[in-house]
Design a protein around this motif. Structure first.
Motif, PDB file in Angstrom:
ATOM      1  N   TYR A   1     -57.123  34.217  34.983  1.00 44.45           N
ATOM      2  CA  TYR A   1     -56.234  33.283  35.999  1.00 44.45           C
ATOM      3  C   TYR A   1     -56.390  34.078  37.302  1.00 44.45           C
ATOM      4  O   TYR A   1     -56.028  35.292  37.531  1.00 44.45           O
ATOM      5  N   ASN A   2     -56.952  33.268  38.286  1.00 43.21           N
ATOM      6  CA  ASN A   2     -57.189  33.915  39.613  1.00 43.21           C
ATOM      7  C   ASN A   2     -56.350  33.286  40.665  1.00 43.21           C
ATOM      8  O   ASN A   2     -56.962  33.331  41.897  1.00 43.21           O
ATOM      9  N   LYS A   3     -55.517  32.244  40.560  1.00 42.21           N
ATOM     10  CA  LYS A   3     -54.785  31.551  41.635  1.00 42.21           C
ATOM     11  C   LYS A   3     -53.653  32.489  42.149  1.00 42.21           C
ATOM     12  O   LYS A   3     -52.972  33.168  41.580  1.00 42.21           O
ATOM     13  N   PRO A   4     -53.462  32.193  43.654  1.00 39.95           N
ATOM     14  CA  PRO A   4     -52.164  32.896  44.056  1.00 39.95           C
ATOM     15  C   PRO A   4     -50.951  32.279  43.695  1.00 39.95           C
ATOM     16  O   PRO A   4     -49.918  33.031  43.555  1.00 39.95           O
ATOM     17  N   VAL A   5     -50.716  31.104  43.300  1.00 36.65           N
ATOM     18  CA  VAL A   5     -49.650  30.501  43.095  1.00 36.65           C
ATOM     19  C   VAL A   5     -49.885  29.568  41.885  1.00 36.65           C
ATOM     20  O   VAL A   5     -50.730  28.857  41.903  1.00 36.65           O
ATOM     21  N   PRO A   6     -48.991  29.772  40.936  1.00 36.20           N
ATOM     22  CA  PRO A   6     -47.943  30.775  40.542  1.00 36.20           C
ATOM     23  C   PRO A   6     -48.800  31.989  40.328  1.00 36.20           C
ATOM     24  O   PRO A   6     -49.345  32.499  39.967  1.00 36.20           O
ATOM     25  N   ALA A   7     -47.698  33.192  41.002  1.00 42.16           N
ATOM     26  CA  ALA A   7     -47.999  34.268  40.737  1.00 42.16           C
ATOM     27  C   ALA A   7     -47.508  34.772  39.221  1.00 42.16           C
ATOM     28  O   ALA A   7     -46.507  34.364  38.841  1.00 42.16           O
ATOM     29  N   ILE A   8     -48.566  35.617  38.587  1.00 41.71           N
ATOM     30  CA  ILE A   8     -48.232  35.915  37.270  1.00 41.71           C
ATOM     31  C   ILE A   8     -47.913  37.497  37.349  1.00 41.71           C
ATOM     32  O   ILE A   8     -48.501  38.398  37.909  1.00 41.71           O
TER      33      ILE A   8
END
Length: 130
Positions: A88-95
């Protein structure tokens, strides 16, 4: 700002939780829980009957929902689906990986921390070249 992820600015940005009963209960008591009109919740309570497939499905659902800004996941549960969390490499949502009562936090397994260390090491190499 082209290329930046948009963070929901309305009042409906939620925190999702994937964790054991004690952790989920604590967050629900703090007011984090939500059930929408379709009876979809923003949490998954993981116990010994929960399958890895259910955890994977909840993670995929929470990371694709528009109304969720942060996904909190117990680190030992994140280890069960490490391939999904690491990819997972998206900024939103933050994990964010959090400890649980029975499983202490191990920074060696935290994907966010390892990415930060990588960025700082790459940044320090670039600054040494100047």
């Amino acid at each position: 700002m082209a290329g930046r992820a948009s963070i929901p600015t309305n009042n409906s940005a939620l925190i999702a939780i994937i964790a054991d009963e004690d952790t989920v209960t604590g967050f629900l008591m703090a007011g984090v829980g939500n059930v929408d009109l379709r009876k979809k919740t923003n949490y998954l309570l993981v116990d010994n009957k929960t399958t890895v497939k259910q955890i994977e499905d909840a993670f995929k659902e929470f990371t694709t929902r528009e109304d969720i800004a942060i996904v909190l996941i117990s680190q030992y549960i994140a280890n069960m689906i490490r391939f999904l969390v690491d990819s997972y490499n998206k900024p939103v949502p933050a994990i964010l990986e959090i400890p649980s009562k029975d499983h202490p936090y191990d920074p060696a397994h935290d994907s966010v921390l390892s990415r930060v260390k990588y960025l700082f090491s790459a940044e320090s190499v670039a600054s040494d070249r100047r």
